[in-house]
Motif scaffolding. Structure first.
Motif, PDB file in Angstrom:
ATOM      1  N   UNK A 103       0.841  -1.207   0.000  1.00 20.49           N
ATOM      2  CA  UNK A 103       0.000   0.000   0.000  1.00 20.49           C
ATOM      3  C   UNK A 103       0.873   1.253   0.000  1.00 20.49           C
ATOM      4  N   UNK A 104       1.995   1.202   0.695  1.00 15.54           N
ATOM      5  CA  UNK A 104       2.920   2.342   0.706  1.00 15.54           C
ATOM      6  C   UNK A 104       3.509   2.562  -0.690  1.00 15.54           C
ATOM      7  N   UNK A 105       3.808   1.471  -1.383  1.00 16.71           N
ATOM      8  CA  UNK A 105       4.324   1.584  -2.755  1.00 16.71           C
ATOM      9  C   UNK A 105       3.309   2.291  -3.642  1.00 16.71           C
ATOM     10  N   UNK A 106       2.042   1.932  -3.503  1.00 16.15           N
ATOM     11  CA  UNK A 106       0.991   2.591  -4.279  1.00 16.15           C
ATOM     12  C   UNK A 106       0.915   4.081  -3.946  1.00 16.15           C
ATOM     13  N   UNK A 107       0.994   4.395  -2.668  1.00 11.58           N
ATOM     14  CA  UNK A 107       0.934   5.815  -2.261  1.00 11.58           C
ATOM     15  C   UNK A 107       2.104   6.604  -2.851  1.00 11.58           C
ATOM     16  N   UNK A 108       3.288   6.007  -2.861  1.00 13.11           N
ATOM     17  CA  UNK A 108       4.451   6.673  -3.431  1.00 13.11           C
ATOM     18  C   UNK A 108       4.254   6.956  -4.918  1.00 13.11           C
ATOM     19  N   UNK A 109       3.740   5.972  -5.634  1.00 11.74           N
ATOM     20  CA  UNK A 109       3.498   6.161  -7.067  1.00 11.74           C
ATOM     21  C   UNK A 109       2.428   7.210  -7.317  1.00 11.74           C
ATOM     22  N   UNK A 110       1.363   7.158  -6.543  1.00  8.95           N
ATOM     23  CA  UNK A 110       0.277   8.117  -6.721  1.00  8.95           C
ATOM     24  C   UNK A 110       0.719   9.544  -6.403  1.00  8.95           C
ATOM     25  N   UNK A 111       1.643   9.696  -5.455  1.00 10.25           N
ATOM     26  CA  UNK A 111       2.130  11.028  -5.086  1.00 10.25           C
ATOM     27  C   UNK A 111       3.037  11.611  -6.158  1.00 10.25           C
ATOM     28  N   UNK A 112       3.588  10.757  -7.015  1.00 10.52           N
ATOM     29  CA  UNK A 112       4.492  11.224  -8.059  1.00 10.52           C
ATOM     30  C   UNK A 112       5.891  11.431  -7.514  1.00 10.52           C
ATOM     31  N   UNK A 113       6.815  11.661  -8.398  1.00 10.95           N
ATOM     32  CA  UNK A 113       8.182  11.935  -7.994  1.00 10.95           C
ATOM     33  C   UNK A 113       9.069  10.716  -7.836  1.00 10.95           C
ATOM     34  N   UNK A 114       8.534   9.505  -8.003  1.00  8.98           N
ATOM     35  CA  UNK A 114       9.373   8.308  -7.908  1.00  8.98           C
ATOM     36  C   UNK A 114      10.234   8.248  -9.169  1.00  8.98           C
ATOM     37  N   UNK A 115      11.526   8.184  -8.974  1.00  5.00           N
ATOM     38  CA  UNK A 115      12.454   8.108 -10.099  1.00  5.00           C
ATOM     39  C   UNK A 115      13.078   6.746 -10.105  1.00  5.00           C
ATOM     40  N   UNK A 116      12.567   5.870 -10.924  1.00  3.17           N
ATOM     41  CA  UNK A 116      13.041   4.503 -10.984  1.00  3.17           C
ATOM     42  C   UNK A 116      11.891   3.562 -10.647  1.00  3.17           C
ATOM     43  N   UNK A 117      12.217   2.299 -10.542  1.00  7.15           N
ATOM     44  CA  UNK A 117      11.215   1.274 -10.278  1.00  7.15           C
ATOM     45  C   UNK A 117      11.058   1.046  -8.784  1.00  7.15           C
ATOM     46  N   UNK A 118       9.845   0.744  -8.388  1.00  4.64           N
ATOM     47  CA  UNK A 118       9.607   0.254  -7.034  1.00  4.64           C
ATOM     48  C   UNK A 118       9.517  -1.256  -7.134  1.00  4.64           C
ATOM     49  N   UNK A 119      10.379  -1.942  -6.428  1.00  2.00           N
ATOM     50  CA  UNK A 119      10.394  -3.404  -6.451  1.00  2.00           C
ATOM     51  C   UNK A 119       9.715  -3.885  -5.193  1.00  2.00           C
ATOM     52  N   UNK A 120       8.637  -4.624  -5.362  1.00  3.36           N
ATOM     53  CA  UNK A 120       7.894  -5.173  -4.222  1.00  3.36           C
ATOM     54  C   UNK A 120       8.272  -6.657  -4.125  1.00  3.36           C
ATOM     55  N   UNK A 121       8.804  -7.046  -2.964  1.00  3.15           N
ATOM     56  CA  UNK A 121       9.281  -8.412  -2.792  1.00  3.15           C
ATOM     57  C   UNK A 121       8.449  -9.146  -1.737  1.00  3.15           C
ATOM     58  N   UNK A 122       8.152 -10.432  -1.997  1.00  2.00           N
ATOM     59  CA  UNK A 122       7.394 -11.209  -1.000  1.00  2.00           C
ATOM     60  C   UNK A 122       8.230 -11.493   0.235  1.00  2.00           C
TER      61      UNK A 122
END
Length: 122
Positions: A103-122
């Motif tokens: 959910x935090x990853x989604x919030x970061x993407x929605x807020x904008x400004x992420x430069x690069x990929x967010x890798x979500x690991x199990x």
């Protein structure tokens, strides 16, 4: 990051691979003479902002790799193989986030400004 953040004079090409084909949102981001390329969304109907396209001398093009000739594909394969021979491709990773924090990853993407990929690991 918005296109305007990295190209204050606009972008030459807006290539939509998402299938959303929001041409009306893309055209204001184009530089004069820019192009919108649509390469997904085969069964999508697009509404074109004629006045905005006209005022920017902009154009809309379709691109389907399936229309490429064998020679086109062979040329592309040579270029890709040359790049791969130079070393493995790398991806810019902005953050590695545990699945429990998706959910935090989604919030970061929605807020904008992420430069690069967010890798979500199990």
């Amino acid at each position: 990051m918005l296109a305007r953040d990295g190209a204050s004079d606009g972008v030459d090409v807006w290539w939509d691979t998402s299938g959303r084909q929001d041409v009306a949102a893309a055209v204001p981001l184009l530089r004069r003479g820019g192009r919108v390329i649509l390469s997904a969304g085969l069964h999508t109907t697009v509404s074109l902002p004629g006045g905005a396209l006209y005022a920017r001398d902009a154009s809309v093009r379709g691109f389907a790799i399936s229309n490429a000739t064998t020679a086109d594909l062979a040329t592309a394969a040579v270029a890709v193989n040359r790049l791969l021979a130079a070393g493995p491709p790398t991806a810019r990773v902005a953050a590695t986030i545990p699945l429990a924090d998706a959910a935090r990853a989604h919030r970061l993407l929605e807020a904008g400004g992420v430069r690069g990929r967010l890798v979500v690991v199990p």
